[in-house]
Design a protein around this motif. Structure first.
Motif, short mmCIF file in Angstrom:
data_model
loop_
_atom_site.label_atom_id
_atom_site.label_comp_id
_atom_site.label_asym_id
_atom_site.label_seq_id
_atom_site.Cartn_x
_atom_site.Cartn_y
_atom_site.Cartn_z
N LEU A 3 0.83 -1.20 0.00
CA LEU A 3 0.00 0.00 0.00
C LEU A 3 0.86 1.26 0.00
CD1 LEU A 3 -2.80 -0.95 2.55
CD2 LEU A 3 -3.04 -0.65 0.09
N ALA A 4 1.94 1.23 0.77
CA ALA A 4 2.82 2.40 0.85
C ALA A 4 3.51 2.66 -0.49
CB ALA A 4 3.86 2.20 1.94
N LEU A 5 3.57 1.66 -1.33
CA LEU A 5 4.18 1.83 -2.65
C LEU A 5 3.13 2.11 -3.72
CD1 LEU A 5 6.85 -0.99 -2.44
CD2 LEU A 5 7.23 1.46 -2.29
N GLY A 6 1.87 2.31 -3.26
CA GLY A 6 0.82 2.68 -4.19
C GLY A 6 0.17 1.51 -4.90
N LEU A 43 14.49 -1.13 4.39
CA LEU A 43 14.35 0.04 5.26
C LEU A 43 13.54 -0.29 6.51
CD1 LEU A 43 13.56 2.88 2.68
CD2 LEU A 43 15.66 2.61 4.01
N VAL A 44 12.48 -1.05 6.33
CA VAL A 44 11.62 -1.40 7.46
C VAL A 44 12.38 -2.26 8.46
CG1 VAL A 44 9.56 -2.73 8.12
CG2 VAL A 44 9.45 -1.12 6.20
N TRP A 67 6.07 9.14 7.21
CA TRP A 67 6.06 10.61 7.25
C TRP A 67 7.38 11.16 7.80
CZ3 TRP A 67 0.47 10.64 9.42
CH2 TRP A 67 -0.44 10.66 8.38
N GLU A 68 7.92 10.49 8.84
CA GLU A 68 9.21 10.94 9.41
C GLU A 68 10.32 10.92 8.36
OE1 GLU A 68 10.36 8.63 12.83
OE2 GLU A 68 8.44 9.01 13.84
N LEU A 69 10.32 9.89 7.52
CA LEU A 69 11.34 9.78 6.48
C LEU A 69 11.00 10.61 5.25
CD1 LEU A 69 12.25 5.98 6.55
CD2 LEU A 69 13.47 7.87 7.60
N GLU A 70 9.84 11.27 5.31
CA GLU A 70 9.35 12.07 4.19
C GLU A 70 9.24 11.24 2.93
OE1 GLU A 70 11.65 15.69 3.91
OE2 GLU A 70 11.09 16.29 5.94
N LEU A 71 8.78 10.00 3.11
CA LEU A 71 8.51 9.12 1.98
C LEU A 71 7.09 9.38 1.49
CD1 LEU A 71 10.11 5.79 3.25
CD2 LEU A 71 11.03 7.37 1.54
N TRP A 72 6.86 9.06 0.25
CA TRP A 72 5.56 9.27 -0.36
C TRP A 72 4.51 8.38 0.31
CZ3 TRP A 72 2.66 5.84 -3.50
CH2 TRP A 72 1.55 6.41 -4.12
N VAL A 73 3.34 8.97 0.61
CA VAL A 73 2.22 8.24 1.19
C VAL A 73 1.04 8.36 0.21
CG1 VAL A 73 0.58 8.11 3.10
CG2 VAL A 73 2.98 8.67 3.56
#
Length: 192
Positions: A3-6, A43-44, A67-73
């Motif tokens: 999901l985090a990868l769209g 990363l996880v 959000w902390e890593l400023e990764l796309w959500v």
């Protein structure tokens, strides 16, 4: 992670990070997606360590980390997590509580059935209230009007009906007689 990868995990082919993603059976898009999954998994695992392997990361924790890593959500992910990330229901505890409640109710039903069979059951509030009113009626009739519950025919019900009529209350003699009889049944029995 998908999901985090769209991606919708249901729509994607089953992916096992340990499976070789360079196989010829996958399309270029599938291989690219598999690489992104592997990078995200790395990363996880680096951040969450052993927790990730035990699947103890809540969706909220994972989202906050993104959000902390400023990764796309992806759009809608935050709302979905907020709506669905709840404490899990302990179904075993709920079942045990329901069984205890059932057992208590069954025990209470047995007690009430035994009380009814023995005639020791308490009367309901409405029944007690009705009995109290009948006692009041018979008490006033015997004390105030000189009503004799043992008399075969008494003029007292007519007197009570007349007195009630003078105060604007209409009640038939038969109705008064009926309630006087019911009230008389509640008087203590006197030895003859």
């Amino acid at each position: 992670m998908a999901l985090a990868l769209g991606a919708e995990p249901i729509d994607e082919p089953p992916y096992d990070p340990l499976h070789e993603y360079r196989t010829d059976t996958r399309s270029d898009d599938e291989k690219a997606f598999a690489k992104r999954i592997d990078r995200m998994a790395t990363l996880v695992v680096r951040h969450f360590g052993g927790q990730f392997r035990g699947a103890t990361i809540t969706p909220t924790t994972f989202l906050n980390w993104l959000w902390e890593l400023e990764l796309w959500v992806p759009d809608g992910m935050a709302e979905a997590v907020e709506r669905f990330d709840r404490n899990p229901v302990d179904w075993k505890a709920r079942a045990e509580k329901a069984e205890q409640s059932r057992d208590q109710l069954a025990s209470r039903v047995s007690e009430l059935e035994a009380a009814i069979a023995d005639g020791t059951g308490k009367s309901s509030g409405a029944t007690r209230e009705r009995e109290s009113l009948l006692k009041l009626i018979i008490g006033m009739a015997t004390g105030g009007y000189g009503y004799d519950p043992m008399a075969a025919r008494s003029p007292i019900p007519a007197d009570i009906a007349t007195d009630l009529q003078t105060h604007g209350v209409s009640l038939s003699e038969d109705t008064i007689r009926k309630y006087l009889r019911e009230g008389a049944e509640l008087l203590p029995q006197q030895d003859e």
